[in-house]
Write a protein that holds these residues in place. Structure first.
Motif, short mmCIF file in Angstrom:
data_model
loop_
_atom_site.label_atom_id
_atom_site.label_comp_id
_atom_site.label_asym_id
_atom_site.label_seq_id
_atom_site.Cartn_x
_atom_site.Cartn_y
_atom_site.Cartn_z
N GLN A 234 24.02 5.93 46.02
CA GLN A 234 25.13 4.97 46.00
C GLN A 234 26.47 5.71 45.96
O GLN A 234 27.41 5.35 46.64
N PHE A 235 26.55 6.76 45.15
CA PHE A 235 27.79 7.54 45.05
C PHE A 235 28.18 8.12 46.40
O PHE A 235 29.35 8.10 46.78
N GLU A 236 27.22 8.64 47.14
CA GLU A 236 27.54 9.22 48.45
C GLU A 236 28.17 8.17 49.37
O GLU A 236 29.07 8.48 50.14
N TYR A 237 27.73 6.94 49.24
CA TYR A 237 28.29 5.85 50.05
C TYR A 237 29.71 5.49 49.59
O TYR A 237 30.57 5.19 50.40
N TRP A 238 29.94 5.51 48.27
CA TRP A 238 31.21 5.07 47.69
C TRP A 238 32.15 6.23 47.35
O TRP A 238 33.20 6.03 46.76
N ARG A 239 31.81 7.44 47.70
CA ARG A 239 32.57 8.65 47.33
C ARG A 239 34.07 8.54 47.62
O ARG A 239 34.89 9.05 46.88
N HIS A 240 34.45 7.89 48.69
CA HIS A 240 35.85 7.81 49.12
C HIS A 240 36.62 6.67 48.45
O HIS A 240 37.76 6.40 48.84
N THR A 241 36.00 6.01 47.48
CA THR A 241 36.65 4.85 46.87
C THR A 241 36.74 4.99 45.36
O THR A 241 35.94 5.66 44.72
N GLN A 242 37.76 4.34 44.81
CA GLN A 242 37.87 4.21 43.37
C GLN A 242 37.21 2.89 42.99
O GLN A 242 37.49 1.85 43.59
N LEU A 243 36.30 2.95 42.03
CA LEU A 243 35.64 1.74 41.55
C LEU A 243 36.50 1.10 40.47
O LEU A 243 36.99 1.79 39.58
N ILE A 244 36.66 -0.19 40.57
CA ILE A 244 37.44 -0.95 39.59
C ILE A 244 36.49 -1.99 39.00
O ILE A 244 36.10 -2.95 39.69
N ILE A 245 36.10 -1.78 37.77
CA ILE A 245 35.15 -2.69 37.12
C ILE A 245 35.92 -3.89 36.59
O ILE A 245 36.89 -3.76 35.85
N ASP A 246 35.47 -5.05 36.99
CA ASP A 246 36.10 -6.31 36.62
C ASP A 246 35.04 -7.20 35.97
O ASP A 246 33.86 -6.82 35.88
N VAL A 247 35.43 -8.36 35.54
CA VAL A 247 34.50 -9.31 34.95
C VAL A 247 34.83 -10.71 35.49
O VAL A 247 35.99 -11.04 35.71
N VAL A 248 33.78 -11.47 35.75
CA VAL A 248 33.94 -12.84 36.23
C VAL A 248 32.99 -13.74 35.46
O VAL A 248 32.04 -13.27 34.82
N ASP A 249 33.25 -15.03 35.50
CA ASP A 249 32.35 -15.99 34.88
C ASP A 249 31.03 -16.03 35.65
O ASP A 249 31.01 -15.87 36.87
N GLY A 250 29.97 -16.24 34.93
CA GLY A 250 28.66 -16.37 35.57
C GLY A 250 27.65 -15.45 34.93
O GLY A 250 27.96 -14.65 34.06
N ARG A 251 26.42 -15.58 35.39
CA ARG A 251 25.33 -14.76 34.86
C ARG A 251 25.06 -13.62 35.81
O ARG A 251 24.92 -13.81 37.00
N GLY A 252 24.97 -12.42 35.27
CA GLY A 252 24.67 -11.25 36.07
C GLY A 252 23.27 -10.77 35.81
O GLY A 252 22.33 -11.56 35.68
N GLY A 253 23.13 -9.47 35.69
CA GLY A 253 21.83 -8.86 35.47
C GLY A 253 21.20 -9.29 34.16
O GLY A 253 21.88 -9.34 33.13
N MET A 254 19.93 -9.59 34.20
CA MET A 254 19.28 -10.10 32.99
C MET A 254 19.16 -9.05 31.90
O MET A 254 18.98 -9.39 30.75
N PHE A 255 19.30 -7.75 32.23
CA PHE A 255 19.20 -6.71 31.21
C PHE A 255 20.58 -6.22 30.76
O PHE A 255 20.67 -5.43 29.84
N SER A 256 21.63 -6.65 31.42
CA SER A 256 22.97 -6.20 31.09
C SER A 256 23.50 -6.99 29.90
O SER A 256 23.29 -8.20 29.80
N LEU A 257 24.16 -6.30 28.99
CA LEU A 257 24.56 -6.89 27.70
C LEU A 257 25.53 -8.05 27.79
O LEU A 257 25.61 -8.86 26.86
N GLU A 258 26.30 -8.16 28.87
CA GLU A 258 27.30 -9.23 28.94
C GLU A 258 26.71 -10.60 29.27
O GLU A 258 27.38 -11.61 29.12
N GLY A 259 25.47 -10.67 29.72
CA GLY A 259 24.85 -11.92 30.14
C GLY A 259 24.99 -13.07 29.15
O GLY A 259 25.41 -14.16 29.52
#
Length: 133
Positions: free
Chosen positions: A76-101
């Protein structure tokens, strides 16, 4: 930019994401993030108690957001190497193992392409200290 005046961070977070990270830290203690690039939940940033997700040679440490390490699968990094990742948050349910759910929120990755000057600064820095180290 926190590593230096001229080297951009590979991963940052919005104020909303920082606020949610703070809330999750107050509940779960130190955190870590991982984004694998797999299908379904794996293509979103996942939040875990620090050390709960085992990283390996196939993972790259991109940096930290609010003091929490952020890893990405190497492919995944090789694909995104040329970009800055900006982590954001939105309403809704995400990954079932991720703590924010349970908060009714999900982390989301946005991105922007590095400018030519930023890209050159990153390449120069990585010649001295490869991102894999």
């Amino acid at each position: 930019m926190t590593r230096s005046d001229k080297i951009p961070d590979r991963v940052t977070a919005t104020d909303a994401a920082i606020a949610l990270i703070g809330k999750l830290k107050s509940i779960h203690g130190p955190l870590m993030f991982h984004q694998s690039g797999g299908c379904c939940d794996g293509s979103a940033p996942m939040c875990f108690p620090d050390g709960e997700f085992k990283t390996g040679d196939q993972d790259v440490l991109l940096g930290e957001i609010d003091g929490s390490p952020f890893y990405m699968g190497r492919a995944q990094f090789e694909y995104w190497r040329h970009t800055q990742l900006i982590i954001d948050v939105v309403d809704g349910r995400g990954g079932m193992f991720s703590l924010e759910g349970p908060e009714g929120k999900r982390f989301l990755t946005r991105s922007r392409v590095f400018s030519d000057a930023e890209w050159q600064a990153l390449k120069t820095a990585e010649e001295k200290e490869p991102i894999d180290s």
